[in-house]
Design an enzyme around this catalytic site. Structure first.
Site, PDB file in Angstrom:
ATOM      1  CD1 TRP A  50      11.238   4.110  50.990  1.00 48.82           C
ATOM      2  CD2 TRP A  50      10.284   5.779  49.840  1.00 48.82           C
ATOM      3  NE1 TRP A  50      10.124   4.537  51.690  1.00 48.82           N
ATOM      4  CE2 TRP A  50       9.528   5.552  51.010  1.00 48.82           C
ATOM      5  CE3 TRP A  50       9.876   6.778  48.964  1.00 48.82           C
ATOM      6  CZ2 TRP A  50       8.382   6.288  51.326  1.00 48.82           C
ATOM      7  CZ3 TRP A  50       8.740   7.518  49.271  1.00 48.82           C
ATOM      8  CH2 TRP A  50       8.004   7.277  50.434  1.00 48.82           C
ATOM      9  CG  ASP A  85      16.561   7.459  50.438  1.00 50.59           C
ATOM     10  OD1 ASP A  85      16.666   7.983  51.569  1.00 50.59           O
ATOM     11  OD2 ASP A  85      15.468   7.261  49.864  1.00 50.59           O
ATOM     12  CE  LYS A 105      10.466   8.143  56.874  1.00 53.29           C
ATOM     13  NZ  LYS A 105      10.967   7.776  55.571  1.00 53.29           N
TER      14      LYS A 105
HETATM   15  C1  LIG Z   1      10.377   8.044  54.154  1.00 49.31           C
HETATM   16  C2  LIG Z   1      11.338   7.759  53.076  1.00 49.31           C
HETATM   17  C3  LIG Z   1      11.348   8.497  51.875  1.00 49.31           C
HETATM   18  C4  LIG Z   1      10.342   9.579  51.577  1.00 49.31           C
HETATM   19  O1  LIG Z   1      10.638  10.698  52.299  1.00 49.31           O
HETATM   20  P1  LIG Z   1       9.805  12.052  52.111  1.00 49.31           P
HETATM   21  O2  LIG Z   1      10.591  12.975  52.997  1.00 49.31           O
HETATM   22  O3  LIG Z   1       8.418  11.788  52.578  1.00 49.31           O
HETATM   23  O4  LIG Z   1       9.862  12.440  50.684  1.00 49.31           O
HETATM   24  C5  LIG Z   1      12.313   8.206  50.943  1.00 49.31           C
HETATM   25  N1  LIG Z   1      13.222   7.242  51.152  1.00 49.31           N
HETATM   26  C6  LIG Z   1      13.233   6.514  52.289  1.00 49.31           C
HETATM   27  C7  LIG Z   1      14.268   5.463  52.472  1.00 49.31           C
HETATM   28  C8  LIG Z   1      12.302   6.756  53.282  1.00 49.31           C
HETATM   29  O5  LIG Z   1      12.311   6.026  54.401  1.00 49.31           O
END
Ligand SMILES: *Cc1c(COP(=O)(O)O)cnc(C)c1O
Length: 361
Positions: free
Chosen positions: A102, A172, A196
């Site tokens: 990511w 993030d 999540k």
């Molecule tokens: C799941 C995840 C993403 C991607 O998220 P989307 O909403 O599917 O774009 C990005 N960064 C992290 C840390 C994630 O766990």
């Protein structure tokens, strides 16, 4: 009806009491005679839902007044572009720590818009650790410094935050938001895909310091400009109404049933400890992330044999422990133990792992 223990990395488990509440309000939300899915986003009743979702998030996360909360769409992945479009407009430079897929995607996307600089990477050991940061490699006039706080795939997390001085720290926090208290004032911008730890897929939450809004490049599409959403209280266009409603229920659950983020953290530490302690004592299974950087939320582990891993995943599923297959880039297994996973789920998983180990000793 039998519910399984769902260890999915995302979309993932939601608190059962939230699902029950949503079910009870499905046909008639608070005497409106409609489901939240059906009502106008401009209605008084929805306005009160989105307002309370925001104020609950502010309360639970202790978000300072000089930060805006935005309810967006497009997933965390859209933020990989939205952040540079909005922030990479001073020096046109930004720093990145590559701690997994990511983080790398955020870096690659930003490279399209300006000078993206890699400060450190843990790719050499399949992202099983968080690299030491050498401050002399930081770009002093960067527009922002990006990290992925919890690495969902590799099961690592930053144990401490980099000191970026006046350069806004952007993180993030998709897979660790609401799992423990976080000092929002240390960041310029925080973002998370909600699927999540907050809500069903379709909602993306951005928490942004006000002075970072209004700096977007001219070419920035209206829908990708933070200013658009900030000025319109996330109602420039139709927001993901039902997800925002579930997010509100999840926040009520954290505040009222759990008792806030300090308590949430205690519970999460307790759950993670049960699993990590077993992994450390097991002769069959072992965790793949370095101890110092272990995530509270995502726990990857292996047996060392691909065949046994596959057998474990299959047998576990038959026993009601589902979605334990690891990400294809790591192999093995991964148990995501987000907020909504009860302690009982982890205890029973460990019982089953012990049984499996005894059988394959
Ligand atoms: C799941 C995840 C993403 C991607 O998220 P989307 O909403 O599917 O774009 C990005 N960064 C992290 C840390 C994630 O766990």
């Amino acid at each position: 009806m039998a519910r399984v223990f769902n260890f999915s990395a995302g979309p993932s488990i939601l608190p059962e009491s939230v699902l029950k509440k949503a079910a009870s309000e499905m046909l008639d939300y608070q005497n409106s005679g409609q489901s939240v899915m059906e009502m106008s986003h401009r209605s008084k009743v929805f306005e009160s839902i989105i307002k309370s979702c925001e104020s609950l998030l502010r309360e639970v996360m202790n978000i300072p007044d000089n930060y805006k909360v935005l309810f967006l769409q497009g997933g965390a992945s859209s933020q990989f572009a939205m952040i540079p479009l909005n922030l990479m407009n001073g020096s046109g430079k930004a720093d990145f720590v590559i701690t997994g897929q990511w983080a790398n995607k955020a870096y690659q996307e930003a490279s399209r818009y300006g000078q993206a600089n890699v400060v450190a990477s843990s790719k050499d050991k399949t992202f099983s650790y968080i690299p030491e940061l050498d401050k002399s490699k930081f770009t002093p006039d960067a527009d922002y410094f990006h990290i992925c706080l919890n690495n969902t795939i590799y099961g690592t997390r930053f144990a401490e935050l980099p000191d970026t001085g006046d350069v806004p720290l952007v993180a993030d926090i998709s897979s660790c938001i609401l799992s423990e208290p976080i000092d929002v004032s240390k960041f310029g911008l925080l973002y998370a895909g909600a699927q999540k730890n907050m809500a069903p897929a379709g909602l993306t939450v951005v928490i942004i310091r006000e002075d970072l809004i209004g700096k977007a490049r001219y070419i920035t599409p209206t829908m990708l400009n933070y200013k658009t959403h900030s000025e319109n209280d996330s109602m420039y266009n139709t927001p993901p109404c039902y997800q925002i409603y579930i997010c509100k229920l999840v926040l009520e659950w954290i505040r009222d049933e759990i008792g806030g983020l300090e308590k949430m953290k205690e519970l999460n530490e307790k759950k993670a400890k049960i699993l990590y302690d077993y992994l450390d004592s097991s002769k069959l299974f072992r965790g793949t992330a370095e101890k110092k950087y272990r995530s509270l939320m995502n726990v990857p582990f292996v047996t060392g044999s691909e065949e046994l891993d596959a057998e474990f995943v299959k047998e576990a599923a038959a026993r009601g422990f589902v979605n334990l297959k690891g990400h294809r880039s790591v192999g093995g297994m991964r148990a995501s133990i987000y907020n909504a996973m009860p302690i009982e789920g982890v205890e029973k998983l460990v019982e089953f792992m012990k049984e499996f180990e005894a059988k394959h000793a």
